[in-house]
Design a protein around this motif. Sequence first.
Motif, PDB file in Angstrom:
ATOM      1  N   LEU A 105     -38.998  41.660 -67.496  1.00 60.60           N
ATOM      2  CA  LEU A 105     -37.857  40.659 -66.880  1.00 60.60           C
ATOM      3  C   LEU A 105     -37.049  41.507 -67.987  1.00 60.60           C
ATOM      4  CD1 LEU A 105     -39.654  38.272 -64.903  1.00 60.60           C
ATOM      5  CD2 LEU A 105     -38.455  40.042 -64.249  1.00 60.60           C
ATOM      6  N   ARG A 106     -36.971  41.025 -69.194  1.00 67.95           N
ATOM      7  CA  ARG A 106     -36.351  40.973 -69.910  1.00 67.95           C
ATOM      8  C   ARG A 106     -35.671  42.343 -70.390  1.00 67.95           C
ATOM      9  NH1 ARG A 106     -32.113  38.967 -72.818  1.00 67.95           N
ATOM     10  NH2 ARG A 106     -32.918  36.659 -72.976  1.00 67.95           N
ATOM     11  N   GLU A 107     -36.207  43.731 -70.453  1.00 65.30           N
ATOM     12  CA  GLU A 107     -36.390  44.749 -70.697  1.00 65.30           C
ATOM     13  C   GLU A 107     -35.690  45.593 -69.773  1.00 65.30           C
ATOM     14  OE1 GLU A 107     -39.693  48.386 -71.055  1.00 65.30           O
ATOM     15  OE2 GLU A 107     -39.844  46.840 -72.265  1.00 65.30           O
ATOM     16  N   MET A 108     -35.839  44.925 -67.910  1.00 68.20           N
ATOM     17  CA  MET A 108     -35.550  45.372 -67.196  1.00 68.20           C
ATOM     18  C   MET A 108     -33.869  45.615 -66.540  1.00 68.20           C
ATOM     19  SD  MET A 108     -38.871  44.462 -64.053  1.00 68.20           S
ATOM     20  CE  MET A 108     -37.544  44.648 -62.779  1.00 68.20           C
ATOM     21  N   ALA A 109     -33.907  43.788 -67.379  1.00 71.81           N
ATOM     22  CA  ALA A 109     -32.664  43.047 -67.399  1.00 71.81           C
ATOM     23  C   ALA A 109     -31.328  44.089 -68.503  1.00 71.81           C
ATOM     24  CB  ALA A 109     -32.482  41.814 -67.901  1.00 71.81           C
ATOM     25  N   ASP A 110     -31.798  44.744 -68.880  1.00 72.81           N
ATOM     26  CA  ASP A 110     -31.681  45.451 -70.059  1.00 72.81           C
ATOM     27  C   ASP A 110     -31.023  46.674 -69.688  1.00 72.81           C
ATOM     28  OD1 ASP A 110     -31.954  42.889 -71.503  1.00 72.81           O
ATOM     29  OD2 ASP A 110     -33.205  43.891 -73.275  1.00 72.81           O
ATOM     30  N   ARG A 111     -32.370  47.336 -69.330  1.00 78.34           N
ATOM     31  CA  ARG A 111     -32.229  48.459 -68.770  1.00 78.34           C
ATOM     32  C   ARG A 111     -30.916  48.162 -67.747  1.00 78.34           C
ATOM     33  NH1 ARG A 111     -37.721  49.680 -68.513  1.00 78.34           N
ATOM     34  NH2 ARG A 111     -37.564  48.884 -66.680  1.00 78.34           N
ATOM     35  N   ALA A 112     -30.903  47.718 -66.500  1.00 84.26           N
ATOM     36  CA  ALA A 112     -30.212  47.883 -65.573  1.00 84.26           C
ATOM     37  C   ALA A 112     -28.303  46.915 -66.007  1.00 84.26           C
ATOM     38  CB  ALA A 112     -30.267  46.536 -64.303  1.00 84.26           C
ATOM     39  N   ALA A 113     -28.256  46.268 -67.887  1.00 89.73           N
ATOM     40  CA  ALA A 113     -27.093  46.217 -67.913  1.00 89.73           C
ATOM     41  C   ALA A 113     -26.905  47.551 -68.168  1.00 89.73           C
ATOM     42  CB  ALA A 113     -27.330  44.747 -68.850  1.00 89.73           C
ATOM     43  N   GLU A 114     -28.118  48.168 -68.651  1.00 85.48           N
ATOM     44  CA  GLU A 114     -27.024  49.808 -69.513  1.00 85.48           C
ATOM     45  C   GLU A 114     -26.563  50.776 -68.581  1.00 85.48           C
ATOM     46  OE1 GLU A 114     -25.864  51.883 -73.334  1.00 85.48           O
ATOM     47  OE2 GLU A 114     -25.901  49.892 -72.938  1.00 85.48           O
ATOM     48  N   GLN A 115     -27.593  50.572 -67.539  1.00 86.47           N
ATOM     49  CA  GLN A 115     -27.178  52.077 -66.696  1.00 86.47           C
ATOM     50  C   GLN A 115     -25.425  51.064 -65.826  1.00 86.47           C
ATOM     51  OE1 GLN A 115     -29.639  52.758 -63.882  1.00 86.47           O
ATOM     52  NE2 GLN A 115     -28.451  53.497 -62.384  1.00 86.47           N
ATOM     53  N   VAL A 116     -25.441  50.396 -65.516  1.00 84.71           N
ATOM     54  CA  VAL A 116     -24.391  48.967 -64.902  1.00 84.71           C
ATOM     55  C   VAL A 116     -22.868  50.194 -65.655  1.00 84.71           C
ATOM     56  CG1 VAL A 116     -22.908  47.481 -64.143  1.00 84.71           C
ATOM     57  CG2 VAL A 116     -25.207  47.990 -63.281  1.00 84.71           C
ATOM     58  N   ARG A 117     -23.106  49.476 -67.455  1.00 82.95           N
ATOM     59  CA  ARG A 117     -22.193  50.389 -68.033  1.00 82.95           C
ATOM     60  C   ARG A 117     -22.022  51.492 -68.054  1.00 82.95           C
ATOM     61  NH1 ARG A 117     -25.079  45.643 -71.864  1.00 82.95           N
ATOM     62  NH2 ARG A 117     -23.211  43.710 -71.506  1.00 82.95           N
ATOM     63  N   GLN A 118     -22.769  51.988 -68.589  1.00 79.39           N
ATOM     64  CA  GLN A 118     -23.008  53.660 -68.132  1.00 79.39           C
ATOM     65  C   GLN A 118     -22.205  54.170 -67.196  1.00 79.39           C
ATOM     66  OE1 GLN A 118     -26.500  55.337 -69.566  1.00 79.39           O
ATOM     67  NE2 GLN A 118     -26.464  54.868 -71.702  1.00 79.39           N
ATOM     68  N   GLU A 154     -34.875  37.188 -47.948  1.00 82.71           N
ATOM     69  CA  GLU A 154     -36.304  37.236 -48.673  1.00 82.71           C
ATOM     70  C   GLU A 154     -37.119  37.860 -46.670  1.00 82.71           C
ATOM     71  OE1 GLU A 154     -37.015  36.734 -50.966  1.00 82.71           O
ATOM     72  OE2 GLU A 154     -36.374  35.534 -52.060  1.00 82.71           O
ATOM     73  N   PRO A 155     -38.132  38.132 -47.001  1.00 90.30           N
ATOM     74  CA  PRO A 155     -39.097  39.063 -48.485  1.00 90.30           C
ATOM     75  C   PRO A 155     -38.297  40.419 -49.527  1.00 90.30           C
ATOM     76  CG  PRO A 155     -40.050  40.048 -46.516  1.00 90.30           C
ATOM     77  CD  PRO A 155     -38.602  39.550 -45.676  1.00 90.30           C
ATOM     78  N   ASP A 156     -36.924  40.716 -48.638  1.00 90.66           N
ATOM     79  CA  ASP A 156     -36.357  41.863 -48.924  1.00 90.66           C
ATOM     80  C   ASP A 156     -34.859  41.384 -49.936  1.00 90.66           C
ATOM     81  OD1 ASP A 156     -35.710  44.787 -49.641  1.00 90.66           O
ATOM     82  OD2 ASP A 156     -34.616  44.809 -47.904  1.00 90.66           O
ATOM     83  N   ARG A 157     -35.070  40.140 -50.799  1.00 88.63           N
ATOM     84  CA  ARG A 157     -33.759  40.287 -51.367  1.00 88.63           C
ATOM     85  C   ARG A 157     -33.679  40.379 -52.398  1.00 88.63           C
ATOM     86  NH1 ARG A 157     -29.492  36.632 -51.150  1.00 88.63           N
ATOM     87  NH2 ARG A 157     -29.518  34.876 -52.451  1.00 88.63           N
ATOM     88  N   ARG A 158     -32.980  41.102 -53.517  1.00 92.94           N
ATOM     89  CA  ARG A 158     -32.430  41.445 -54.014  1.00 92.94           C
ATOM     90  C   ARG A 158     -31.385  40.986 -55.183  1.00 92.94           C
ATOM     91  NH1 ARG A 158     -32.212  44.364 -50.546  1.00 92.94           N
ATOM     92  NH2 ARG A 158     -29.793  45.023 -49.900  1.00 92.94           N
ATOM     93  N   LEU A 159     -31.816  41.465 -56.836  1.00 93.85           N
ATOM     94  CA  LEU A 159     -30.528  40.791 -57.681  1.00 93.85           C
ATOM     95  C   LEU A 159     -29.249  42.171 -57.423  1.00 93.85           C
ATOM     96  CD1 LEU A 159     -30.547  38.852 -60.566  1.00 93.85           C
ATOM     97  CD2 LEU A 159     -30.148  40.613 -60.760  1.00 93.85           C
ATOM     98  N   VAL A 160     -28.194  42.069 -57.778  1.00 91.32           N
ATOM     99  CA  VAL A 160     -27.137  43.126 -57.590  1.00 91.32           C
ATOM    100  C   VAL A 160     -26.629  42.960 -59.431  1.00 91.32           C
ATOM    101  CG1 VAL A 160     -25.252  44.088 -57.095  1.00 91.32           C
ATOM    102  CG2 VAL A 160     -27.245  43.172 -54.999  1.00 91.32           C
ATOM    103  N   VAL A 161     -26.480  43.790 -59.921  1.00 90.91           N
ATOM    104  CA  VAL A 161     -25.925  43.603 -61.839  1.00 90.91           C
ATOM    105  C   VAL A 161     -24.527  44.535 -61.362  1.00 90.91           C
ATOM    106  CG1 VAL A 161     -26.326  44.258 -63.976  1.00 90.91           C
ATOM    107  CG2 VAL A 161     -28.005  43.520 -62.951  1.00 90.91           C
ATOM    108  N   ARG A 162     -23.282  44.238 -61.810  1.00 91.41           N
ATOM    109  CA  ARG A 162     -21.871  44.623 -61.659  1.00 91.41           C
ATOM    110  C   ARG A 162     -20.945  44.266 -62.822  1.00 91.41           C
ATOM    111  NH1 ARG A 162     -19.679  43.193 -55.675  1.00 91.41           N
ATOM    112  NH2 ARG A 162     -19.183  40.918 -56.677  1.00 91.41           N
ATOM    113  N   LEU A 163     -20.504  45.172 -62.674  1.00 91.13           N
ATOM    114  CA  LEU A 163     -19.275  45.201 -63.951  1.00 91.13           C
ATOM    115  C   LEU A 163     -18.431  43.951 -63.823  1.00 91.13           C
ATOM    116  CD1 LEU A 163     -17.986  48.808 -64.890  1.00 91.13           C
ATOM    117  CD2 LEU A 163     -19.117  46.868 -66.331  1.00 91.13           C
ATOM    118  N   ARG A 164     -17.603  43.058 -64.139  1.00 92.56           N
ATOM    119  CA  ARG A 164     -16.575  42.346 -63.706  1.00 92.56           C
ATOM    120  C   ARG A 164     -15.903  42.650 -63.227  1.00 92.56           C
ATOM    121  NH1 ARG A 164     -17.972  36.706 -64.287  1.00 92.56           N
ATOM    122  NH2 ARG A 164     -20.072  36.515 -65.993  1.00 92.56           N
TER     123      ARG A 164
END
Length: 164
Positions: A105-118, A154-164
Amino acid sequence: MSDQTKMIRGQEWLEKLLKLAAIPSTVTAEPSPEGLAEPGSYWLTVEEKHLTPQQIELLIGPDGAVIDAIQYLANSILNIGQEEDQQASYTIELQGYRVRRQAELREMADRAAEQVRQTGQEFEMSALSAAERRQVHTFLKECEDLETYSRGQEPDRRLVVRLR
């Protein structure tokens, strides 16, 4: 209720559940490891030395579904009717599953953060349990340039990461 009492309560509950399921095993209880959960939370580790591989597989379940359900039950049942300051958070561990999954999960979060930043585009993470979404929210809380929220039902709830 003291921290020790909360830990023992969780330990006894899980041992009773395992006994009722004809999977007698002891459970060790300890405060959650530093950095893996918030203060006031506890890890309940099912001792595996007397369990068969089939019992371990049964308790973890496909993609962790069974261990997640047991954890959900523990948190619901042990906190029902408790004042907020008396509630606790429990993580059920077996054969290192949670530690491995948290690293994923930490790796997935880091990849998502990097992709959003890029890209500057929001990123949706699907196929996470409610507990896993909460962990990713916690991991990314330290990123001041990002925000997270959950979308969908649920069961199709998703977490969204975006720039602030």
